[in-house]
Every structure is written in structure tokens, then in C-alpha cells.
Motif scaffolding. Structure first.
Motif, PDB file in Angstrom:
ATOM      1  N   LEU A 232      24.491  22.807  13.618  1.00  0.00           N
ATOM      2  CA  LEU A 232      25.489  23.712  13.049  1.00  0.00           C
ATOM      3  C   LEU A 232      26.902  23.293  13.406  1.00  0.00           C
ATOM      4  O   LEU A 232      27.799  23.297  12.568  1.00  0.00           O
ATOM      5  CB  LEU A 232      25.252  25.153  13.514  1.00  0.00           C
ATOM      6  CG  LEU A 232      23.957  25.831  13.045  1.00  0.00           C
ATOM      7  CD1 LEU A 232      23.940  27.291  13.505  1.00  0.00           C
ATOM      8  CD2 LEU A 232      23.798  25.762  11.537  1.00  0.00           C
ATOM      9  N   GLU A 233      27.113  22.914  14.661  1.00  0.00           N
ATOM     10  CA  GLU A 233      28.460  22.629  15.160  1.00  0.00           C
ATOM     11  C   GLU A 233      28.602  21.160  15.544  1.00  0.00           C
ATOM     12  O   GLU A 233      27.634  20.411  15.550  1.00  0.00           O
ATOM     13  CB  GLU A 233      28.746  23.530  16.365  1.00  0.00           C
ATOM     14  CG  GLU A 233      28.619  25.012  16.026  1.00  0.00           C
ATOM     15  CD  GLU A 233      28.571  25.905  17.250  1.00  0.00           C
ATOM     16  OE1 GLU A 233      29.584  26.561  17.528  1.00  0.00           O
ATOM     17  OE2 GLU A 233      27.517  25.954  17.915  1.00  0.00           O
ATOM     18  N   GLY A 234      29.834  20.766  15.860  1.00  0.00           N
ATOM     19  CA  GLY A 234      30.080  19.410  16.309  1.00  0.00           C
ATOM     20  C   GLY A 234      30.466  18.470  15.175  1.00  0.00           C
ATOM     21  O   GLY A 234      30.432  18.826  13.994  1.00  0.00           O
ATOM     22  N   PRO A 235      30.820  17.233  15.515  1.00  0.00           N
ATOM     23  CA  PRO A 235      31.338  16.285  14.508  1.00  0.00           C
ATOM     24  C   PRO A 235      30.336  15.893  13.435  1.00  0.00           C
ATOM     25  O   PRO A 235      30.736  15.480  12.345  1.00  0.00           O
ATOM     26  CB  PRO A 235      31.756  15.069  15.347  1.00  0.00           C
ATOM     27  CG  PRO A 235      30.988  15.200  16.628  1.00  0.00           C
ATOM     28  CD  PRO A 235      30.838  16.664  16.872  1.00  0.00           C
ATOM     29  N   THR A 236      29.040  15.999  13.722  1.00  0.00           N
ATOM     30  CA  THR A 236      28.037  15.683  12.691  1.00  0.00           C
ATOM     31  C   THR A 236      27.201  16.911  12.347  1.00  0.00           C
ATOM     32  O   THR A 236      26.097  16.788  11.828  1.00  0.00           O
ATOM     33  CB  THR A 236      27.116  14.530  13.152  1.00  0.00           C
ATOM     34  OG1 THR A 236      26.477  14.887  14.387  1.00  0.00           O
ATOM     35  CG2 THR A 236      27.887  13.237  13.322  1.00  0.00           C
ATOM     36  N   GLY A 237      27.728  18.096  12.624  1.00  0.00           N
ATOM     37  CA  GLY A 237      27.031  19.332  12.305  1.00  0.00           C
ATOM     38  C   GLY A 237      27.407  19.854  10.930  1.00  0.00           C
ATOM     39  O   GLY A 237      28.322  19.366  10.264  1.00  0.00           O
ATOM     40  N   LEU A 238      26.679  20.895  10.508  1.00  0.00           N
ATOM     41  CA  LEU A 238      26.854  21.464   9.179  1.00  0.00           C
ATOM     42  C   LEU A 238      28.296  21.904   8.930  1.00  0.00           C
ATOM     43  O   LEU A 238      28.844  21.686   7.844  1.00  0.00           O
ATOM     44  CB  LEU A 238      25.891  22.637   9.020  1.00  0.00           C
ATOM     45  CG  LEU A 238      25.949  23.461   7.740  1.00  0.00           C
ATOM     46  CD1 LEU A 238      24.544  23.903   7.346  1.00  0.00           C
ATOM     47  CD2 LEU A 238      26.834  24.694   7.891  1.00  0.00           C
TER      48      LEU A 238
END
Length: 466
Positions: A232-238
Motif C-alpha cells: 500500500l505504502e512506500g516508493p513501490t506501493g499502490l
């Protein structure tokens, strides 16, 4: 209702899915019941529409199973039934809208939960419980990426829908928090859909794919398949991938604003408060077309009823509306029923011609009526670059005798601000079922009039078959 506090939104949502009590307010259960009725009203006649008719010979070759295919005599696997029934539910574009997620929520959640409940021999009460839970998580994730997720061209019914369905199905399967997290995370790999598909057969299939994806994700998680914790989160999240690399700048621009609770940030602290089904409710559709049309249609029809003029007296109808709404209505000269549902010009001309808009206006022979086509050039529009909550849709109407009228509509009929009564919803149900070719509605009407939460879901679904 219990809450678990954690800095990771995925884990917070999964804990809430697994651990929150089933003691829902009666008002919440009543809305869930209304959503079931409205979705079945759309699903049964929708089975004869273009996309489901073409999809059926494909999915039925994939194998039978324990879950009902509506308006057919066969059954499918749970993911297969969710795919077909979800497509049916969204085919007429008469199904409800859910603002926090910017999605057609019930056309995804209800088919997914019904299909899985049949496979698990679960009662209708489990569908209501899973619906409330799935809607909450769909809304929470949707609030973390909208309004920009949708305004940049994602069809949230396919994206947010898959995630909500996975959460609802995890709840129905009674997965623990760890497996619920895997189910929600898995669903992000099954979430997709672009607005470029609007007006094609693929658009309603987005709802079916999301419903099926939610069922698949929950079943895979129950089977022990794991998924990442950073989806969901972070640089490669949704949130980054489905909004854009400028996501933090956009989130900062939303400070102090709340477009249907949308803050561009995931709320991991108070997952279940407020309860979305009560706070925001569902927009039950008055018209069988894109929801972006409804404020304009409400305004035009209200003016016609208040001032008693006919189409031949009209000089011009000018619509000023949020640009995000008008961009959804990209078919200025529709050639198919599906395109007509995304045409401001056609739908308002049809309303001018007859004083209302209904299912018959989107039949193949109806969309080329010369009387309606002659009125389409009278419709003009102005794209307003503001949030829908900041700019009510305006209808400016000029008659040939020089008189001018206008209306401003912030929320459509069927929304929490202007709700349909239970009686009006039932009338919609009866009208929709009467339009379903070859379907005898008596058994389904009886089942829906007596929705006992303890009744097996299989009994209800048997009444939807031909």
C-alpha cells in the motif's frame, strides 16, 4: 468495535477486518440489505446485456462449481461466478456509487460475497457482515489515493473494488489478521482498470474482475500463500504507483480539505470510525447511466417539471460541471448503448425528449432516434477545474421565447443528501426485474421481501436462476 493501532496501514486494516466485532448498528445492516436488493435489481437484467452475453460462453467452459450464475441455469466456481455476476451487476450502469473510493462498490462486493458464501454454505448474515467490512476497507484505501487516483484515469471500481472485495471475503472466511493482510496485499496484484475502457464491453468486466480477484485473493491467503507488507505504502506501493511520483505534493495540497473524506493519506489509527456505510452511505442510481451525468439530469428534469416546457421550446442547455465529471462523459456522438451511457449530449437530449431517462433509452434502437439526435446540438458544456464538492453542477437553460432558468445540484437523487425511500428502491427492483427477458421474478421478490440473516445464501441465489 475493536481497533488495533499500527504504523503500517495494511496491518491496521487487516487487524480490523479480523478482529472487529459483528455487532453492527441496525441502520448499517439496513443499508447493507438495501445494497443487496439494488445490486440484484441490476444484476438479473444486466445478464442479457452485451458484455455478460459475450462473457458467458467463455466462463462456462472454465468449469462448473457451487456458485450460481444469475439468469442462467448453470453454476460456476466461486471466482467464476463472481466474475460473471459482477459483470452483470455493472453492465447496465444502474448500480450504486460509493464516494470515498470513487467506485461502484456494491457491483463488486455483493457478487464476490454471494459467490463465496454459496461455496462456503454461509448464511446471508455473513454477506451483510462482509459487505460492511469490505466497504470500509475499500473506502479507507480509496481515501488514501483519491481524488487524484480517479482524476488521472484509473477506474476505481477495478482497483479499489478488488481490495475491498478481498477484505470482505477475508472476513467471510474468518481469516486471522495475518492471513487477512496477505489477502488484501494479494488483491493489489489483481487490481486494475483504466477509464479508457469506458463505453466498451470491458468497462463492466472491471467489476467482475475485481469481484473475482477479491475471492481469489482471500482463498489463496487461506491456503497459505503469502504477500508483501509494503504493497500500500512506500516508493513501490499502490499509493505511489497508482497516483504518481508527485503523490506527496498532491497529499500536501489536500491539507485542510476532505473530498468525501479523501485526504491522500491512509488512516491507520481509527480504521472503523466513522463507519463509512453510515457516514457516507451509497448513491443508489435514479438513472441507468454514468453517475457523472446524474446531477445534470436531476437539474434538467427538475426545471422541466417546475416550468412546464417541452423540448421544442428549448434554445440551449448549458452545463457547467466539475471537469472530472465531464471527462468521464467522453462520447459526444455515441454509436452504441454503452457509449450512450457516457454521453452528456445524448442523455440530456433523451431527457429533453421524454422528460425522464430509463432503461429503454439505452436499447440499441433507441440511441439513434432522429428526434433525440436533433436535440443533441442544443447541449453545451463548460469544464470547471474544481473538486466536485467545491462546485455543484449547474444547468443553464434558455427557451426560444427568451426566458432563462437555472439549477444547481451538489448531490444527486439517491445519495445520502437526497435518499431513495425503501418503497422507491423496491419500485426500481420491480421495474428492473420486469425488464429481464425470460426471467420470472416472483421467487426472487419473495426471497428479497423476507431476507432472514440466518437463511442459507444458496436459497436466495437459487431464485436468481432461469
Amino acid at each position: 468495535m475493536s481497533e488495533t493501532h499500527t504504523s503500517n496501514a495494511l496491518n491496521a486494516y487487516a487487524c480490523w477486518v479480523a478482529q472487529t466485532a459483528r455487532d453492527w448498528p441496525q441502520d448499517a445492516l439496513h443499508i447493507a440489505k438495501r445494497s443487496l436488493i439494488d445490486t440484484l435489481a441490476c444484476m438479473v437484467p444486466g445478464a442479457a446485456d452485451s458484455a455478460p452475453s459475450k462473457l458467458w460462453p467463455v466462463v462456462k467452459t472454465w468449469g462448473s462449481g457451487p456458485s450460481t450464475a444469475v439468469a442462467r441455469s448453470e453454476s460456476l466456481s466461486a471466482p467464476g461466478a463472481a466474475l460473471f455476476n459482477g459483470t452483470c451487476a455493472h453492465a447496465l450502469d444502474f448500480d450504486d456509487n460509493f464516494d470515498p473510493a470513487k467506485a461502484h462498490s456494491s457491483a463488486v462486493l455483493i457478487p464476490a460475497l454471494l459467490a463465496l458464501a454459496e461455496a462456503e454454505d454461509a448464511p446471508i448474515g455473513d454477506v451483510f457482515d462482509g459487505y460492511i467490512v469490505g466497504l470500509q476497507i475499500m473506502g479507507r484505501v480509496g481515501q488514501g489515493v483519491n481524488p487524484f487516483h480517479r482524476s488521472r484515469g484509473w477506474h476505481a471500481t477495478g482497483t479499489m473494488g478488488a481490495i475491498g472485495a478481498a477484505a470482505g471475503c477475508a472476513r467471510l472466511l474468518r481469516l486471522d489478521a495475518e492471513k487477512a493482510a496477505h489477502a488484501i496485499s494479494l488483491s493489489t496484484s489483481l487490481a486494475g482498470g483504466f477509464m479508457s475502457q469506458f463505453g466498451s464491453d470491458t468497462k463492466p468486466i472491471h467489476a467482475g474482475l475485481a469481484a473475482s480477484g477479491g475471492v481469489q485473493a482471500a482463498l489463496m491467503a487461506r491456503g497459505g500463500i503469502t504477500a508483501g507488507t509494503g504493497t500500500l505504502e512506500g516508493p513501490t506501493g499502490l499509493r505511489t504507483l497508482m497516483v504518481g511520483p508527485d503523490v506527496e505534493e498532491l497529499a500536501a495540497s489536500m491539507e485542510g480539505k476532505a473530498e468525501h473524506g479523501q485526504t491522500m493519506r491512509f488512516d491507520a489509527d481509527e480504521v472503523g470510525e466513522p463507519l463509512h456505510i453510515l457516514e457516507h452511505g451509497l448513491k443508489i442510481k435514479r438513472f441507468p447511466n454514468c453517475g457523472s451525468l446524474h446531477r445534470a439530469l436531476d437539474g434538467l428534469i427538475a426545471l422541466m417539471q417546475s416550468h412546464d416546457f417541452s423540448a421544442d421550446m428549448v434554445e440551449n442547455v448549458h452545463i457547467a460541471a466539475p471537469a472530472a465529471h465531464l471527462r468521464n462523459l467522453m462520447h459526444e456522438n455515441p454509436q452504441t448503448p454503452a457509449q450512450a451511457k457516457f454521453s452528456l449530449e445524448y442523455s440530456l437530449a433523451a431527457a429533453l425528449y421524454s422528460g425522464d431517462v430509463g432503461l429503454d433509452d439505452y436499447e440499441p434502437e433507441a440511441i439513434h432516434r432522429p428526434q433525440v439526435r436533433a436535440l443533441m446540438p442544443l447541449i453545451t458544456k463548460d469544464y470547471v477545474e474544481k473538486l466536485e464538492s467545491d462546485f455543484p453542477t449547474q444547468v443553464h437553460l434558455t427557451l426560444k421565447d427568451g426566458r432563462n432558468f437555472e439549477s444547481h445540484h451538489a448531490m444527486p437523487v439517491g445519495s445520502k443528501a437526497h435518499p431513495m425511500s425503501d418503497e422507491q428502491l423496491w419500485q426500481k427492483l420491480e421495474t428492473c426485474l420486469a425488464s429481464a427477458r425470460g426471467f420470472t421474478p416472483d421467487s426472487l421478490l419473495e426471497e428479497l421481501a423476507n431476507l432472514d440473516p440466518d437463511k442459507p445464501c444458496r436459497q436466495l441465489m437459487a431464485s436468481t436462476q432461469m
